[in-house]
Design a protein around this motif. Structure first.
Motif, PDB file in Angstrom:
ATOM      1  N   VAL A   1       5.481  25.260 -20.839  1.00 16.61           N
ATOM      2  CA  VAL A   1       4.635  26.277 -20.219  1.00 16.61           C
ATOM      3  C   VAL A   1       3.751  26.867 -21.309  1.00 16.61           C
ATOM      4  O   VAL A   1       4.245  27.234 -22.374  1.00 16.61           O
ATOM      5  CB  VAL A   1       5.480  27.418 -19.611  1.00 16.61           C
ATOM      6  N   SER A   2       2.462  26.943 -21.052  1.00 18.10           N
ATOM      7  CA  SER A   2       1.540  27.582 -21.998  1.00 18.10           C
ATOM      8  C   SER A   2       1.112  28.931 -21.443  1.00 18.10           C
ATOM      9  O   SER A   2       0.619  29.025 -20.316  1.00 18.10           O
ATOM     10  CB  SER A   2       0.306  26.697 -22.231  1.00 18.10           C
ATOM     11  N   TYR A   3       1.366  29.976 -22.244  1.00 18.44           N
ATOM     12  CA  TYR A   3       0.986  31.337 -21.860  1.00 18.44           C
ATOM     13  C   TYR A   3      -0.123  31.827 -22.791  1.00 18.44           C
ATOM     14  O   TYR A   3      -0.164  31.455 -23.963  1.00 18.44           O
ATOM     15  CB  TYR A   3       2.157  32.308 -22.028  1.00 18.44           C
ATOM     16  N   LEU A   4      -0.993  32.664 -22.250  1.00 21.40           N
ATOM     17  CA  LEU A   4      -1.882  33.435 -23.119  1.00 21.40           C
ATOM     18  C   LEU A   4      -1.024  34.476 -23.817  1.00 21.40           C
ATOM     19  O   LEU A   4      -0.140  35.077 -23.197  1.00 21.40           O
ATOM     20  CB  LEU A   4      -2.972  34.111 -22.298  1.00 21.40           C
ATOM     21  N   GLY A   5      -1.243  34.659 -25.118  1.00 20.98           N
ATOM     22  CA  GLY A   5      -0.406  35.598 -25.854  1.00 20.98           C
ATOM     23  C   GLY A   5      -1.198  36.428 -26.841  1.00 20.98           C
ATOM     24  O   GLY A   5      -2.401  36.218 -27.048  1.00 20.98           O
ATOM     25  N   MET A   6      -0.489  37.374 -27.459  1.00 20.50           N
ATOM     26  CA  MET A   6      -1.095  38.240 -28.461  1.00 20.50           C
ATOM     27  C   MET A   6      -0.114  38.436 -29.606  1.00 20.50           C
ATOM     28  O   MET A   6       1.051  38.772 -29.378  1.00 20.50           O
ATOM     29  CB  MET A   6      -1.459  39.589 -27.833  1.00 20.50           C
ATOM     30  N   ASP A   7      -0.588  38.179 -30.826  1.00 21.66           N
ATOM     31  CA  ASP A   7       0.189  38.509 -32.017  1.00 21.66           C
ATOM     32  C   ASP A   7      -0.027  39.997 -32.272  1.00 21.66           C
ATOM     33  O   ASP A   7      -1.098  40.413 -32.726  1.00 21.66           O
ATOM     34  CB  ASP A   7      -0.284  37.671 -33.207  1.00 21.66           C
ATOM     35  N   ALA A   8       0.994  40.817 -31.965  1.00 24.50           N
ATOM     36  CA  ALA A   8       0.838  42.269 -32.041  1.00 24.50           C
ATOM     37  C   ALA A   8       0.615  42.749 -33.464  1.00 24.50           C
ATOM     38  O   ALA A   8      -0.044  43.768 -33.683  1.00 24.50           O
ATOM     39  CB  ALA A   8       2.071  42.947 -31.441  1.00 24.50           C
ATOM     40  N   GLU A   9       1.156  42.032 -34.451  1.00 25.64           N
ATOM     41  CA  GLU A   9       0.993  42.450 -35.838  1.00 25.64           C
ATOM     42  C   GLU A   9      -0.424  42.203 -36.339  1.00 25.64           C
ATOM     43  O   GLU A   9      -1.004  43.018 -37.061  1.00 25.64           O
ATOM     44  CB  GLU A   9       2.000  41.722 -36.725  1.00 25.64           C
TER      45      GLU A   9
END
Length: 761
Positions: free
Chosen positions: A58-66
């Motif tokens: 599964v490919s999700y859109l994500g965000m590296d919070a750091e």
């Protein structure tokens, strides 16, 4: 401000519809087995909406919070072997063969992505930032590329000249050449997996889409094949995949860019090769480029350009010879049955350049692939009688066959009917007998064949049971609350779910199980895993209840305190009722069961003993230790520091072995060459994960002590120049003995006393 889970842009808290992408979090409908938007993996990667699912990942859109950076979060979730319950994070892995295949695929998935992670700034390849294991599965964090796929660009009418297309493909081949050196093959290249950014950069996406799930044992996995791009070896279970597999797919992309059409399907070409050179379609193309292209598109591996590196060289060469293709007598119908069957399948399917999904040896298409072969059916969730009838029928139809059935194994489950099949030892779709073969392949576990092709042996089925339960099943849950749910015992009923004071134990640890007046302790359950007890709805569970930790918002222990000894005393609580808790004593965290000790680090990394290095639940989350969960809070603390400075490899190895690490290391000199001389001084040490090969910042030995690998570099002492042996002079030239000294005169001059300076000297 909050993040939009549709595009990861920051929007006002009160907004439901994103002003950037129109995403509405309240109307989102995703499959229950996907991670919920807003979930966090790796402690810092925020998971958004699902971008795609290919049956394995599964490919999700994500965000590296750091880093405040958009990323792609790819999760390993093969539908054949795993699923996820709605609202849960942990993946549920099917038991038996499914678990083995899941674990093999997961290992390959992380290993290959770890190799790609090492390809920093490789041209034409989307960068992989991180690989991690969590939620009983694995994740790959990779570059988020904004732009369009080559498929979209071609669909919009974009025309490429031969020279433009060749330059485009060269960038892909440069990156593939680097990947192939790491023994990583893409296996899913098409115009859909090539992105062109807004700046015009070219990026190959989705490495590992099929390779890591097509292991030798994957008898029932789905394989996604792109029509026109997949070479013939990808259709065969024993087809050899390698760099040449990607070469064919890249050649197909180049062919489409030049001619505007996708090449004829490779399986059809194996029967009758009607693929025309671009020049015969009226395309003006230099002979060297056409020869390089057609060499890459040869049907069979042994006649195809063997690597991306050579394909690139040929595209850059002015003189490319066409590889001669052997004439095969396949056009008269002598080609293998599998190819004819596949062509028949494709003829019945109308797909506009889409992907074929082939389930090898599945019930739906087994008769198409080989109508004469006898295969194992899928009896999971069917009755035991269905399986018995099937095996009896096989024995009756083949007089020499003697297949027996073993249904002694069972698993307890009140949600399933007793004698329904939970698992089977032979994977569905496995060929039991193929009359077209004179010698049968013994692929089915527990079955054997004689010279006449008769099948004998035992097929084992694991059944569901509502009447009995193994001690081992109870012990595996290891949590009284979970056990109560499994046994359908009301946790609010204090007569059936009984508290017991146990100092130093975790809340809800199982103390004992009471059945018909007989109490079975957790120690008995652990020591007698094969024993069985009968189920009764009036069973009683005794569990550990003690003071517990609670935080409305978890602190950032590492960021605020660093050392476990610096954390102030923390408040403990007891239940007042279901909706309230009361404060009790305070306790030092370093003495609690939340601390996970036993970790080590290298002094060169700047760590110190007592340092907190990781907390398993992110700061800001609510945490109630009394509530059962699959992800309990553990604060990992370094107990020891290894310092290799000034030590020999032998001294360092003795030290790490003393703390439980086994002989899992390489000693090399600065050129990378291994050496057996452990007496040389150490220059550097790297500690890596034995499976993923990724470098570890901190580590601890597992039960076997081999989960980490030490890569030790030593400095070879400078070699002393050899002194040539002194040659003896001839006897005639040898020095004669010194003459006797002449006696001193009786009245010799008086000697001067040595000065103070002379004495000091």
């Amino acid at each position: 401000m909050k993040l939009c889970m549709g595009c990861m842009e920051k929007i006002e808290d009160h907004l439901s519809d994103c002003p950037y992408c129109g995403f509405n979090e309240h109307t989102l409908r995703q499959e229950s087995y996907y991670l919920d938007p807003g979930s966090i993996v790796g402690g810092k990667y925020i998971v958004g909406r699902v971008l795609s699912y290919g049956g394995h990942t599964v490919s999700y859109l994500g965000m590296d919070a750091e880093k405040d950076l958009k990323v792609i979060v790819k999760e390993y979730l093969p539908s054949d072997f795993s699923t996820r319950s709605e609202g849960e994070k942990d993946v549920t892995i099917y038991s038996g063969d499914g678990q083995i295949q899941f674990e093999q695929g997961l290992t390959n998935f992380l290993n290959e992505m770890n190799h790609i992670q090492h390809l920093k700034n490789a041209p034409g390849i989307a960068e992989v930032y991180d690989c991690l294991a969590e939620n009983e599965t694995g994740y790959v964090i990779s570059e988020y590329v904004e732009g369009k796929t080559l498929k979209e660009i071609l669909a919009e009418g974009r025309k490429y000249s031969v020279e433009e297309a060749a330059e485009f493909i060269k960038k892909i081949l440069q990156g593939l050449s680097e990947a192939h050196k790491e023994d990583v093959v893409h296996c899913d290249i098409s115009t859909e997996t090539i992105m062109v950014t807004k700046e015009g950069d070219i990026k190959l996406m989705d490495f590992g889409a099929t390779r890591y799930v097509t292991t030798a044992n994957s008898k029932s996995l789905s394989i996604i094949l792109k029509r026109g791009y997949a070479p013939e070896e990808q259709y065969r279970s024993k087809g050899q995949r390698g760099p040449w597999t990607d070469v064919y797919a890249v050649g197909a992309v180049l062919y489409q860019m030049i001619t505007g059409v996708v090449p004829q399907e490779s399986v059809e070409r194996a029967l009758s090769d009607d693929l025309k050179e671009p020049s015969k379609l009226g395309i003006s193309i230099p002979k060297n480029i056409e020869n390089a292209l057609m060499n890459a598109l040869n049907v069979y591996q042994e006649e195809r350009t063997p690597s991306a590196e050579i394909f690139l060289e040929e595209l850059n060469s002015d003189d490319v010879k066409r590889i001669k293709v052997k004439q095969r007598k396949n056009k008269t119908g002598k080609f293998p049955v599998w190819a004819k069957a596949l062509v028949a399948v494709f003829a019945c399917v109308v797909l506009a350049g889409g992907a074929y999904v082939i389930r090898k040896m599945s019930e739906e298409n087994q008769e198409t692939l080989d109508s004469r072969a006898i295969v194992m059916q899928d009896f999971r969730n069917k009755s035991k009688d269905d399986a018995i009838a099937y095996i009896d029928k096989l024995n009756q139809e083949h007089s020499g066959w003697n297949i027996r059935i073993d249904t002694q194994e069972f698993v307890f489950d009140l949600t399933k009917n007793s004698d329904t099949i939970a698992d089977q030892n032979i994977t569905p779709g496995t060929v039991l007998y193929d009359p077209d073969k004179t010698v049968q392949e013994e692929t089915a576990e527990g079955l054997s064949y004689d010279r006449e092709g008769n099948v004998t042996g035992t097929v084992s089925f694991t059944l569901y049971s509502q009447e009995k339960i193994h001690y081992s099943e109870i012990q595996e849950m290891n949590n009284a609350y979970v056990l109560a749910q499994k046994l359908k015992i009301d946790t609010n009923n204090k007569k059936c779910f009984i508290e017991e004071e146990r100092e130093g134990s975790n809340y809800f640890d199982l103390v004992s199980l009471e059945v018909a007046g007989t109490e079975i302790t957790s120690e008995e359950l652990e020591n007698n895993p094969d024993k069985v007890i009968g189920y009764s709805p009036d069973m009683k569970i005794h569990y550990c209840a003690s003071d517990f930790f609670y935080w409305q918002e978890l602190p950032d222990f590492i960021g605020e305190y660093r050392l476990i000894s610096d954390v102030p005393e923390q408040q403990l609580y007891r239940y007042a009722d279901e909706n309230a808790r009361e404060e009790t004593e305070v306790k030092r965290l370093e003495n609690s069961n939340l601390v996970d000790r036993g970790y080590f680090a290298l002094k060169s990394k700047g760590h110190v003993a007592g340092e907190m290095i990781e907390q398993t639940i992110a700061p800001g989350e609510e945490y109630d230790e009394s509530q059962p969960g699959k992800n309990p809070l553990k604060i990992k603390v370094i107990d020891g520091i290894f310092d290799y400075q000034g030590k020999t490899a032998e001294q360092f190895i003795k030290e790490i072995k003393k703390y439980g690490f086994k002989e899992n290391f390489d000693v090399v000199i600065n050129t990378g060459e291994k050496t057996d001389n452990y007496g040389w001084n150490i220059v550097s040490v790297e500690v890596r994960d034995s499976n993923t090969k990724s470098e570890l910042d901190f580590f601890k030995p597992d039960e076997d002590g081999v989960n980490v690998f030490f890569y030790i570099t030593v400095k070879e002492p400078p070699k002393q120049p050899k002194t040539p042996p002194r040659q003896q002079k001839p006897a005639s030239e040898q020095q004669k003995p010194a003459p006797e000294p002449t006696p001193a005169p009786a009245t010799s001059p008086k000697q001067e006393k040595p000065s103070k300076d002379d004495h000091d000297a």
